[in-house]
Design an enzyme around this catalytic site. Structure first.
Site, PDB file in Angstrom:
ATOM      1  N   ASN A  45       0.842  -1.196   0.000  1.00 47.47           N
ATOM      2  CA  ASN A  45       0.000   0.000   0.000  1.00 47.47           C
ATOM      3  C   ASN A  45       0.878   1.247   0.000  1.00 47.47           C
ATOM      4  O   ASN A  45       1.916   1.301   0.665  1.00 47.47           O
ATOM      5  CB  ASN A  45      -0.999   0.016   1.170  1.00 47.47           C
ATOM      6  N   CYS A  56      -4.047   0.607  -2.629  1.00 53.55           N
ATOM      7  CA  CYS A  56      -3.853  -0.609  -1.827  1.00 53.55           C
ATOM      8  C   CYS A  56      -2.789  -1.526  -2.428  1.00 53.55           C
ATOM      9  O   CYS A  56      -2.494  -1.473  -3.621  1.00 53.55           O
ATOM     10  CB  CYS A  56      -5.154  -1.390  -1.745  1.00 53.55           C
ATOM     11  N   GLU A  58      -2.948  -4.701  -3.047  1.00 53.11           N
ATOM     12  CA  GLU A  58      -3.453  -5.641  -4.055  1.00 53.11           C
ATOM     13  C   GLU A  58      -3.475  -4.998  -5.441  1.00 53.11           C
ATOM     14  O   GLU A  58      -3.049  -5.591  -6.437  1.00 53.11           O
ATOM     15  CB  GLU A  58      -4.880  -6.102  -3.700  1.00 53.11           C
ATOM     16  N   CYS A  90     -10.215  -4.714   0.151  1.00 52.41           N
ATOM     17  CA  CYS A  90     -11.327  -3.750   0.124  1.00 52.41           C
ATOM     18  C   CYS A  90     -12.172  -3.975  -1.130  1.00 52.41           C
ATOM     19  O   CYS A  90     -11.784  -4.697  -2.055  1.00 52.41           O
ATOM     20  CB  CYS A  90     -10.796  -2.325   0.183  1.00 52.41           C
ATOM     21  N   CYS A  93     -10.503  -3.163  -4.501  1.00 48.83           N
ATOM     22  CA  CYS A  93      -9.533  -4.185  -4.898  1.00 48.83           C
ATOM     23  C   CYS A  93     -10.235  -5.450  -5.379  1.00 48.83           C
ATOM     24  O   CYS A  93      -9.783  -6.095  -6.325  1.00 48.83           O
ATOM     25  CB  CYS A  93      -8.590  -4.503  -3.745  1.00 48.83           C
TER      26      CYS A  93
HETATM   27  N1  THU Z   1      -5.213  -1.408   2.537  1.00 50.11           N
HETATM   28  C1  THU Z   1      -4.649  -2.216   1.580  1.00 50.11           C
HETATM   29  O1  THU Z   1      -3.565  -1.948   1.064  1.00 50.11           O
HETATM   30  N2  THU Z   1      -5.333  -3.327   1.209  1.00 50.11           N
HETATM   31  C2  THU Z   1      -6.474  -3.760   1.791  1.00 50.11           C
HETATM   32  O2  THU Z   1      -7.006  -4.762   1.396  1.00 50.11           O
HETATM   33  C3  THU Z   1      -7.052  -3.014   2.905  1.00 50.11           C
HETATM   34  C4  THU Z   1      -6.489  -1.660   3.130  1.00 50.11           C
HETATM   35  C5  THU Z   1      -4.450  -0.235   2.994  1.00 50.11           C
HETATM   36  C6  THU Z   1      -5.025   1.096   2.636  1.00 50.11           C
HETATM   37  C7  THU Z   1      -4.423   1.967   3.706  1.00 50.11           C
HETATM   38  O3  THU Z   1      -3.124   2.366   3.305  1.00 50.11           O
HETATM   39  C8  THU Z   1      -4.274   1.049   4.901  1.00 50.11           C
HETATM   40  O4  THU Z   1      -4.374  -0.270   4.398  1.00 50.11           O
HETATM   41  C9  THU Z   1      -5.323   1.271   5.980  1.00 50.11           C
HETATM   42  O5  THU Z   1      -6.584   1.144   5.490  1.00 50.11           O
END
Ligand code: THU
Length: 135
Positions: A45, A56, A58, A90, A93
């Site tokens: 992320n 994110c 993913e 999320c 994603c």
């Molecule tokens: N985040 C991801 O990278 N992937 C996910 O599936 C859930 C959330 C990141 C976004 C943000 O930088 C941090 O996690 C907190 O939400």
């Protein structure tokens, strides 16, 4: 997909998470994508002070893979070492995952605890139009 292979892929996701740029949430996420030819592409992320422009792990992994010429994937692992419990991808994603991965592609996610979730793209994105059309 052998469990040992998934364990190794998850290990790469966990290692990638240490490279996350998450100065606002302090919540690191690492993703590892197993491409059809055996290549593993990782993503993390990457946050932004505008918050909403955060990308994110993913989606970063998928975009990096596509840029390297990979569009077919065998598995996805997601590591969230700053949560004890597993944290699933999320909604945004899930949509992008569904664009590039068939419903039966395995997805593992886990936090720092012993609990791990072994799911599939179809479970995470049910009734997806693209997957339904391919039936
Ligand atoms: N985040 C991801 O990278 N992937 C996910 O599936 C859930 C959330 C990141 C976004 C943000 O930088 C941090 O996690 C907190 O939400």
């Amino acid at each position: 997909m052998a469990d040992m292979q998934m364990d190794a892929l998850f290990g790469q996701a966990r290692e990638a998470a240490d490279k996350a740029y998450a100065p606002y949430s302090h919540f690191r996420v690492g993703a590892a994508l197993l491409c059809e030819d055996g290549t593993v592409i990782t993503g993390v992320n990457v946050e932004n002070r505008s918050y909403g422009l955060t990308i994110c792990a993913e989606r970063n992994a998928i975009c990096a893979a596509v840029a390297k010429g990979h569009q077919r994937f065998k598995a996805l692992a997601i590591s969230t070492p700053d949560s004890t419990e597993p944290v699933g991808p999320c909604g945004a994603c899930r949509q992008v995952i569904g664009e590039f991965m068939a419903a039966n592609v395995p997805v593992r996610f886990a936090g720092s605890g012993s609990k791990k979730i072994d799911s599939t793209v179809g479970e995470l994105l049910p009734f997806d139009s693209l997957h339904e059309l391919k039936k």
